[in-house]
Design a protein around this motif. Structure first.
Motif, PDB file in Angstrom:
ATOM      1  N   SER A 228       0.681  -1.225   0.005  1.00  0.00           N
ATOM      2  CA  SER A 228       0.053   0.065   0.001  1.00  0.00           C
ATOM      3  C   SER A 228       0.728   1.323   0.055  1.00  0.00           C
ATOM      4  N   PHE A 229       2.257   1.299   0.555  1.00  0.00           N
ATOM      5  CA  PHE A 229       2.917   2.433   0.603  1.00  0.00           C
ATOM      6  C   PHE A 229       4.306   2.565   0.012  1.00  0.00           C
ATOM      7  N   LEU A 230       4.611   1.412  -0.403  1.00  0.00           N
ATOM      8  CA  LEU A 230       6.131   1.476  -1.308  1.00  0.00           C
ATOM      9  C   LEU A 230       5.813   0.987  -2.792  1.00  0.00           C
ATOM     10  N   PHE A 231       6.317   2.115  -3.646  1.00  0.00           N
ATOM     11  CA  PHE A 231       6.050   1.968  -5.052  1.00  0.00           C
ATOM     12  C   PHE A 231       7.312   2.129  -5.716  1.00  0.00           C
ATOM     13  N   ASP A 232       7.655   1.513  -6.980  1.00  0.00           N
ATOM     14  CA  ASP A 232       8.733   1.711  -7.758  1.00  0.00           C
ATOM     15  C   ASP A 232       8.842   2.800  -8.636  1.00  0.00           C
ATOM     16  N   THR A 233       7.749   3.460  -8.969  1.00  0.00           N
ATOM     17  CA  THR A 233       7.408   4.682  -9.744  1.00  0.00           C
ATOM     18  C   THR A 233       6.647   5.871  -8.966  1.00  0.00           C
ATOM     19  N   ARG A 234       6.807   6.951  -9.386  1.00  0.00           N
ATOM     20  CA  ARG A 234       6.106   8.321  -8.963  1.00  0.00           C
ATOM     21  C   ARG A 234       4.521   7.837  -9.101  1.00  0.00           C
ATOM     22  N   PRO A 235       4.266   7.647 -10.422  1.00  0.00           N
ATOM     23  CA  PRO A 235       3.141   7.576 -11.007  1.00  0.00           C
ATOM     24  C   PRO A 235       2.230   6.378  -9.774  1.00  0.00           C
TER      25      PRO A 235
END
Length: 130
Positions: free
Chosen positions: A120-127
């Motif tokens: 829910s809170f860690l992503f590989d890309t800004r979008p």
């Protein structure tokens, strides 16, 4: 002007006129590494959500390279040697109230240890973060 969750948190809106129709364009600030205190520790984060007045002192506050920001502000120091945390895009509140997405490894460690939080809170890309 309405701002979106990610890029427009501190965007400056400027109107322009075309064929008697007023249209608003969104001028986004560029991303830089900038100093911030998180959980009582000075660090540098990568985003465009730095305070607007930072642009006035950009040479001292906004950096293209994380190491330059960390060195200049004696930030990003750890007291123990630990394996480097993986950097992700994650949600962050600017000034405690404005939602934003920033890039780095200074996210709450619960985001890594709790599987639901990680999704829910860690992503590989800004979008994806936005």
């Amino acid at each position: 002007c309405e701002a979106n969750y990610c890029g427009g948190c501190h965007a400056v809106c400027s109107p322009w006129v075309a064929d008697d129709v007023v249209t608003t364009t969104l001028a986004l600030k560029p991303d830089y590494w900038w100093p911030v205190k998180q959980n009582g520790v000075k660090t540098c984060v990568y985003s465009s959500d730095y305070p607007d007045d930072y642009a006035d002192e950009a040479v001292y506050l906004l950096f293209d390279i994380k190491e330059k920001c960390c060195d200049f502000h004696s930030a990003c120091q750890t007291t123990t040697i630990a394996p480097p945390e993986e950097e992700y895009w994650y949600p962050h509140l600017v000034d405690g109230s404005v939602p934003s997405c920033i890039h780095g490894a200074d996210y709450p460690k619960l985001y890594v240890t709790d599987g639901h939080s990680r999704e829910s809170f860690l992503f590989d890309t800004r979008p994806d973060c936005c």
